[in-house]
Write a protein that holds these residues in place. Structure first.
Motif, PDB file in Angstrom:
ATOM      1  N   GLY A 190       0.808  -1.222   0.000  1.00 12.09           N
ATOM      2  CA  GLY A 190       0.000   0.000   0.000  1.00 12.09           C
ATOM      3  C   GLY A 190       0.836   1.263   0.000  1.00 12.09           C
ATOM      4  N   ASP A 191       2.105   1.155   0.363  1.00 14.36           N
ATOM      5  CA  ASP A 191       2.946   2.345   0.462  1.00 14.36           C
ATOM      6  C   ASP A 191       3.521   2.772  -0.882  1.00 14.36           C
ATOM      7  N   LEU A 214      -2.088 -18.762   1.619  1.00  5.85           N
ATOM      8  CA  LEU A 214      -1.702 -18.433   2.975  1.00  5.85           C
ATOM      9  C   LEU A 214      -1.425 -19.670   3.810  1.00  5.85           C
ATOM     10  N   ARG A 239       1.884 -20.543   3.167  1.00  7.43           N
ATOM     11  CA  ARG A 239       2.718 -19.340   3.140  1.00  7.43           C
ATOM     12  C   ARG A 239       3.613 -19.322   1.897  1.00  7.43           C
ATOM     13  N   VAL A 267       6.426 -16.197   0.691  1.00 10.27           N
ATOM     14  CA  VAL A 267       5.785 -14.891   0.804  1.00 10.27           C
ATOM     15  C   VAL A 267       6.846 -13.893   1.240  1.00 10.27           C
ATOM     16  N   LEU A 309       2.468  -5.767   4.065  1.00  9.33           N
ATOM     17  CA  LEU A 309       1.898  -6.031   2.742  1.00  9.33           C
ATOM     18  C   LEU A 309       0.463  -6.541   2.904  1.00  9.33           C
ATOM     19  N   ARG A 333      -3.568  -8.537  13.983  1.00  4.63           N
ATOM     20  CA  ARG A 333      -3.643  -9.230  12.690  1.00  4.63           C
ATOM     21  C   ARG A 333      -2.231  -9.580  12.239  1.00  4.63           C
ATOM     22  N   THR A 347       0.576 -10.087   8.845  1.00  2.00           N
ATOM     23  CA  THR A 347       0.872  -9.838   7.433  1.00  2.00           C
ATOM     24  C   THR A 347       0.912 -11.191   6.725  1.00  2.00           C
ATOM     25  N   PRO A 348       0.843 -11.189   5.370  1.00  4.51           N
ATOM     26  CA  PRO A 348       0.888 -12.468   4.642  1.00  4.51           C
ATOM     27  C   PRO A 348       2.123 -13.307   5.025  1.00  4.51           C
ATOM     28  N   ALA A 349       3.215 -12.650   5.400  1.00  2.46           N
ATOM     29  CA  ALA A 349       4.414 -13.404   5.768  1.00  2.46           C
ATOM     30  C   ALA A 349       4.369 -13.853   7.223  1.00  2.46           C
ATOM     31  N   GLY A 350       3.331 -13.443   7.961  1.00  3.23           N
ATOM     32  CA  GLY A 350       3.155 -13.949   9.319  1.00  3.23           C
ATOM     33  C   GLY A 350       3.624 -13.005  10.413  1.00  3.23           C
ATOM     34  N   LEU A 351       3.962 -11.754  10.077  1.00  5.57           N
ATOM     35  CA  LEU A 351       4.361 -10.789  11.115  1.00  5.57           C
ATOM     36  C   LEU A 351       3.120 -10.240  11.812  1.00  5.57           C
ATOM     37  N   VAL A 395       0.711  -7.564  13.605  1.00  6.47           N
ATOM     38  CA  VAL A 395       0.506  -6.122  13.428  1.00  6.47           C
ATOM     39  C   VAL A 395      -0.566  -5.669  14.407  1.00  6.47           C
ATOM     40  N   ILE A 424       4.508  -3.184  14.795  1.00 11.31           N
ATOM     41  CA  ILE A 424       4.666  -4.391  13.974  1.00 11.31           C
ATOM     42  C   ILE A 424       5.858  -5.181  14.479  1.00 11.31           C
ATOM     43  N   GLN A 479       3.295   8.106   5.899  1.00 12.82           N
ATOM     44  CA  GLN A 479       1.904   8.341   5.515  1.00 12.82           C
ATOM     45  C   GLN A 479       1.191   7.009   5.399  1.00 12.82           C
ATOM     46  N   SER A 500      -0.865   5.528   3.292  1.00 14.87           N
ATOM     47  CA  SER A 500      -0.679   4.713   2.083  1.00 14.87           C
ATOM     48  C   SER A 500      -0.324   5.638   0.945  1.00 14.87           C
ATOM     49  N   LEU A 501      -0.128   5.033  -0.199  1.00 16.38           N
ATOM     50  CA  LEU A 501       0.229   5.802  -1.389  1.00 16.38           C
ATOM     51  C   LEU A 501      -0.762   6.927  -1.640  1.00 16.38           C
TER      52      LEU A 501
END
Lengths: 723, 99
Positions: free
Chosen positions: A430-431, A449, A452, A465, A477, B18, B20-24, B26, B55, B79, B81-82
C-alpha cells in the motif's frame, strides 16, 4: 531379392510425412513394427505399401513385427488420417497420440486374455479329479456348472491359474467369447414423457444421426444414455461414452456397472497405469467390452462393433486437447459415428455454441428435457444482487451472509462459489504500489496463505511470501481480492458454528480426497461448501439449499470472446446444484453489473435464448462458430523473434479470396513461463478454403521455423478454444 | 534524514491483532494526546490524535492490554498509504506511563 516388400510407416518424430522401410512380407496396414531410425529403435505403424521409387539399398529393414494384437482396423487408420489432415498434424504424431502409451514403445506387449473358461466337448467327457485333491475337484465341479473367470477360479483353488493352463493345454477347457446379448440389465426408474420421447426419436432413425440432448440440470440425461446403451448392447454392439475427466468418478462408473452388472465395461481415464489402459483398450478393440467409457483420449479407441457414441457435457473444454495434436474429441466423436453409420448423442445443460449452431443449420437434431426428472424438484430461483454500493465483509454482502446464516439454522447445506483458488489473487504494498507479479509470466502470483507461498497459476512458479516489499521495504503487505481460502476463513467467523469445507484443486489433489469429501458431505458433517468451478461439474451433493456466487464479473467483459459463453455455462451449472432434491433452491449472484443481459437469461433459465443472442453477436463480429478459425502460435524468449517468424510466414503466401490472415497480435497471456507469445489468426467464412490454404501454407511454416532456429516454438491450432 | 516522534498519549482504541501475509503480527491503535506546551513564550493547551502501529514480535505482548492506558511511544512517521497522506506513527518503543 524376391521376398522384399516396401512398407510405409508412420513414426512419432518431429518430421512431417511417413517413412519407407523394407520388410520380409507384405505387412498389412495397421501392423505395429519396430524400426531403426538414426541411432534409435522406434515403434511405428504400417500405413500401407511403401513408395516404389528410390534405391532399395538406401532403405532400412523393419526390425521386428509386433503382432501380439491383430493389425489396427482400417476405420481406425482412416480416423488418424482424418485427424492428421484436419488438424494439420504430422501423421506419426497423431498415431502416437491415438495409441495407448504401452504401444508407443518398440517392444512387444503382453496382453492377458480375460475371457472366462468353460469345459470343452472333450472336457465334458473327461474324468473329474479325484476326491482327495479337494481344491482341484472343487474347481472342476464349478466348471461343470458353467463358465468361470480367473478371479472366480482363484477364489476356489489357490493354484487355479496353473490348473486352468494345464487343463486348457490338455484340450479340456476352452475360452468363452464375450457376448452381452441377453446379459441381465437392472431395472431403471420410470421414464418421464420427455425421456421416452427422446428415446423414441433416436430409435426411429436408421444409420447415422446426430442429436443434441439439451436437458436442464437434474433432468435425467444419464437415464437416456443408459437406455440407449441398453438397446445397443441388446443388438450385440458396443457403446462409446466420452465424459470430462472430472466427471468420470467411481460413482459414475458404479452407476453404469449397477445397471449392466454382467456386461464388461472398459474405463479409460488418467488414473490407470499404462498396463491397465492397454488392456482396457485392447478389450474394446477385440470386442470384449460392451461399454467403453473414457475421457477425450478414448475417442481414439478402436471398436470392433461400434453401435452408438455418447458425449456427456459436450460443452466441456476438456474435450479439446491443448498441446501436441490439438484435436477436439466431441467433433471426432461425431465424425466416427458418421463413418460407422451409428447415432451420436451430445448431452448438455449448457450446450456449446458450436453445437447449437449445427442444430440451427439443421445438421444436428434437438431433443429437450425441459423439466427435472423428480416431479417435486423445481429449478432454483435466481436472484441478482447489485453490490456496487454495498459494504462487503470479505467480499460477501450482508444479504449473502444472512442467507447462509438462515440456511445454517435450518440445518441445510449451502454452497459459496468463487472461481479463484488460494487466499487472494495478489498481494500488494500500500505504500509504494508494488504487487506480486510472476517473473516468468504476464500474471500475478497468488497468495496461498495456508502454505505461506506465492504461486503462479500459469507457470507453476513458487516463492516464499516476501517478508517485506521488495521495492520499498514496507513489511505491512496486504492481500488484495478474494480466493477460496479467504472466503473459507471469513465464513468461519461470519456464520457462527458453521462447518465449512473448501473444494478446489488444492484440497482435492490427493487421490482419496473425493472419497473423504463425499463421506463428510453425505454424512451431514458440512454446512457450507466453498469451491471453484470444480463444484459446477456433475457432483451430486444432496439437498443443496442456497448457492452464493461471490464474484462472477471477471467473465462479463473479457478480451476472450468466449468468456460470456463460458460464464453463462458455469453459472447455470453451479445454480443447477441448488434444489436438486425435494427442497426448492435459491441462487444469489453478487455482481457490479446487474443489468448485463447474461443475468436476465440466468434468472429466466433461458439457455437457448441467450445462446441465440450470443450467436447473433458472433455472426455480426464474424467469429466462430459462424466462421472458421485457425491460430498459428509462436513463442520465444524474446517477442521480437516470435513476431519475426509470424511476419515471415504471413508474407510467404498470399491467402486466397475469402481467407484472411490477421496479426501478429500478442497472445492473451503475452508472456508465459519465460516465453513471449504472439499469434496469427486465420479466418474464413467457409471451412474448405481455410483448409486448402493451411495445406498450402504448411511448407512455408516449416521452412520459416528452420530458419528461425531452436529458440522458436510454434503450433497450429484448428478450431481453437483459447486465444 | 531525521524522522523521530516521541509522544505520551492515551490509547483510545486498539484493533484486533492481525498478521501480514508473511506472518508478522501487526497491532494498530489510535492515540489521543493532551498536554501543556510553550509557544511564543506562553503556555498553551495542545491536543492531537494520531494513528499508530506496532509491527513485530512485541505486538502480541501488548495486544489487548493498551486500550484506555497511557503510554509513552517513540518511533517514526509515515503516511498511511500511497493515496492517503494521513500520518501514522510506527512505534519502535513503547512503555506504560504510571498515572
Amino acid at each position: 531379392m524376391s521376398n522384399e516388400w516396401r512398407v510405409e510407416v508412420a513414426l512419432d518424430v518431429p518430421l512431417p510425412g511417413t517413412f519407407t522401410y523394407l520388410a520380409d512380407s507384405p505387412l498389412p496396414a495397421g501392423t505395429r513394427v519396430a524400426v531403426p531410425f538414426g541411432s534409435r529403435r522406434l515403434a511405428g505403424v504400417v500405413l500401407g505399401p511403401g513408395a516404389q521409387e528410390g534405391d532399395a539399398d538406401k532403405l532400412k529393414r523393419v526390425d521386428a513385427v509386433l503382432d501380439e494384437l491383430p493389425p489396427l482396423p482400417s476405420d481406425w487408420l482412416e480416423l488418424v488420417r482424418f485427424v492428421a489432415g484436419y488438424y494439420h498434424a504430422p501423421i506419426g504424431q497423431v498415431v502416437a497420440t491415438a495409441l495407448p502409451t504401452a504401444l508407443r514403445d518398440a517392444a512387444p506387449v503382453r496382453l492377458a486374455d480375460a475371457r472366462p473358461w468353460r469345459l470343452s466337448a472333450a472336457g465334458s467327457l473327461a474324468e473329474p479329479p479325484a476326491a482327495r485333491a479337494k481344491a482341484q475337484r472343487a474347481l472342476w465341479l464349478a466348471l461343470v456348472e458353467g463358465p468361470l473367470t480367473r478371479e472366480a477360479a482363484r477364489a476356489l483353488a489357490g493354484q487355479a491359474s496353473r490348473l486352468l493352463a494345464d487343463w486348457e493345454a490338455a484340450g479340456w477347457l476352452e475360452r468363452v467369447d464375450v457376448d452381452w446379448r441377453g446379459a441381465p440389465v437392472a431395472a431403471g426408474p420410470e421414464l418421464t414423457a420427455a425421456q421416452a420421447d427422446a428415446l423414441a426419436q433416436i430409435g426411429a432413425r436408421e444409420g447415422f444421426s446426430a442429436w443434441l440432448l439439451f436437458g436442464v440440470t437434474g433432468s435425467g440425461k444419464t437415464e437416456v444414455y443408459l437406455r440407449l446403451i441398453e438397446k445397443t448392447l441388446a443388438e450385440g454392439r458396443q457403446a462409446l461414452v466420452l465424459i470430462p475427466e472430472i466427471n468420470l468418478t467411481p460413482q459414475l462408473l458404479s452407476r453404469f456397472a449397477a445397471r449392466f452388472p454382467a456386461t464388461p465395461l472398459a474405463a479409460l481415464h488418467s488414473g490407470l497405469s499404462d498396463g491397465e489402459r492397454l488392456s482396457a483398450w485392447a478389450d474394446a478393440w477385440r470386442g470384449r467390452a460392451g461399454i467403453v467409457i473414457g475421457t477425450r483420449l478414448a475417442v481414439f479407441t478402436p471398436l470392433a462393433r461400434l453401435g452408438i457414441v455418447i458425449v456427456d457435457e459436450e460443452h466441456d473444454g476438456s474435450f479439446k486437447q491443448q498441446d501436441g495434436v490439438r484435436y477436439h474429441a466431441r467433433d471426432l466423436a461425431v465424425w466416427r459415428a458418421h463413418r460407422a453409420g451409428v447415432p451420436v448423442v451430445l448431452g448438455s445443460a449448457t450446450p456449446s455454441l458450436e453445437t447449437l449452431y449445427k442444430v440451427e443449420s439443421g445438421r444436428y437434431r434437438l431433443l429437450r428435457l425441459a423439466e427435472r426428472a423428480h416431479a417435486s424438484a423445481r429449478l432454483p430461483a435466481v436472484r441478482v444482487l447489485d453490490v456496487r454500493r454495498q459494504k462487503l465483509a470479505e467480499g460477501l454482502s450482508e444479504a449473502a451472509v444472512e442467507t447462509l446464516r438462515a440456511a445454517k439454522r435450518r440445518g441445510e447445506l449451502s454452497l459459496v462459489f468463487i472461481n479463484r483458488r488460494g487466499f487472494s489473487p495478489v498481494i500488494a504494498c500500500g505504500d509504494c504500489g508494488w504487487s506480486s507479479g510472476c517473473r516468468h509470466c504476464h500474471a500475478k502470483m497468488v497468495l496461498h496463505l495456508k502454505e505461506r507461498r506465492l504461486r503462479c497459476h500459469h507457470c507453476g512458479a513458487i516463492e516464499p511470501v516476501p517478508h517485506a516489499c521488495p521495492d520499498c521495504g514496507n513489511v505491512d503487505l496486504s492481500p488484495v481480492g478474494h480466493g477460496t481460502q479467504r472466503i473459507e476463513d471469513a465464513l468461519a467467523r461470519l456464520v457462527p458454528g458453521a462447518r465449512v469445507l473448501r473444494i478446489d484443486r488444492d484440497s482435492t489433489g490427493r487421490k482419496d480426497a473425493w472419497d473423504a469429501i463425499y463421506r463428510r458431505v453425505h454424512g451431514g458433517e458440512v454446512d457450507i461448501l466453498v469451491g471453484t468451478q470444480m463444484l459446477a461439474k456433475g457432483h451430486d451433493f444432496p439437498a443443496l439449499s442456497r448457492v452464493i456466487v461471490v464474484n462472477a464479473d471477471a467473465g462479463l467483459y473479457s478480451a476472450d470472446y468466449r468468456a460470456t459463453e463460458r460464464l453463462f455455462a458455469v453459472l447455470t451449472q453451479v445454480a443447477g446444484r441448488a434444489g436438486r432434491a425435494d427442497s426448492p433452491g435459491e441462487v444469489l449472484v453478487q455482481t457490479q453489473w446487474p443489468d448485463h443481459p447474461l443475468f436476465a437469461a440466468l434468472i429466466a433459465h433461458d439457455t437457448l435464448g441467450y445462446a441465440k443472442t450470443l450467436l447473433a453477436e458472433r455472426g455480426s463480429a464474424a467469429l466462430p462458430p459462424i466462421t472458421c478459425q485457425a491460430i498459428l502460435r509462436a513463442d520465444a524468449p524474446d517477442i521480437v523473434d516470435a513476431n519475426a517468424f509470424l511476419e515471415a510466414v504471413r508474407d510467404a503466401l498470399v491467402p486466397p479470396r475469402g481467407v484472411s490472415v490477421l496479426g501478429p497480435v500478442p497472445a492473451l497471456m503475452a508472456r508465459l513461463a519465460g516465453r513471449e507469445r504472439a499469434q496469427l489468426i486465420v479466418e474464413a467464412p467457409q471451412r474448405a478454403p481455410l483448409h486448402a490454404f493451411l495445406d498450402a501454407w504448411r511448407p512455408d511454416l516449416e521452412a520459416a521455423a528452420r530458419r528461425a532456429g531452436r529458440a522458436l516454438r510454434w503450433s497450429l491450432d484448428v478450431d481453437p478454444q483459447e486465444l | 534524514m531525521l524522522n523521530r516522534l516521541q509522544l505520551t498519549a492515551t490509547v483510545e482504541r486498539e484493533a484486533e491483532l492481525r498478521y501480514t501475509p508473511a506472518g508478522l503480527p501487526v497491532l494498530e491503535m489510535w492515540l489521543k494526546h493532551q498536554s501543556r506546551q510553550r509557544e511564543a513564550d506562553l503556555e498553551r493547551d495542545v491536543a492531537c490524535e494520531i494513528q499508530a502501529v506496532l509491527i513485530g514480535k512485541e505486538a502480541p505482548r501488548w495486544s489487548g492490554k493498551l486500550a484506555g492506558q497511557q503510554i509513552a511511544a517513540s518511533g517514526f512517521l509515515a503516511q498511511r498509504s500511497l493515496r492517503n497522506p494521513r500520518l501514522v506513527l510506527h512505534i519502535e518503543h513503547v512503555e506504560f506511563v504510571k498515572g
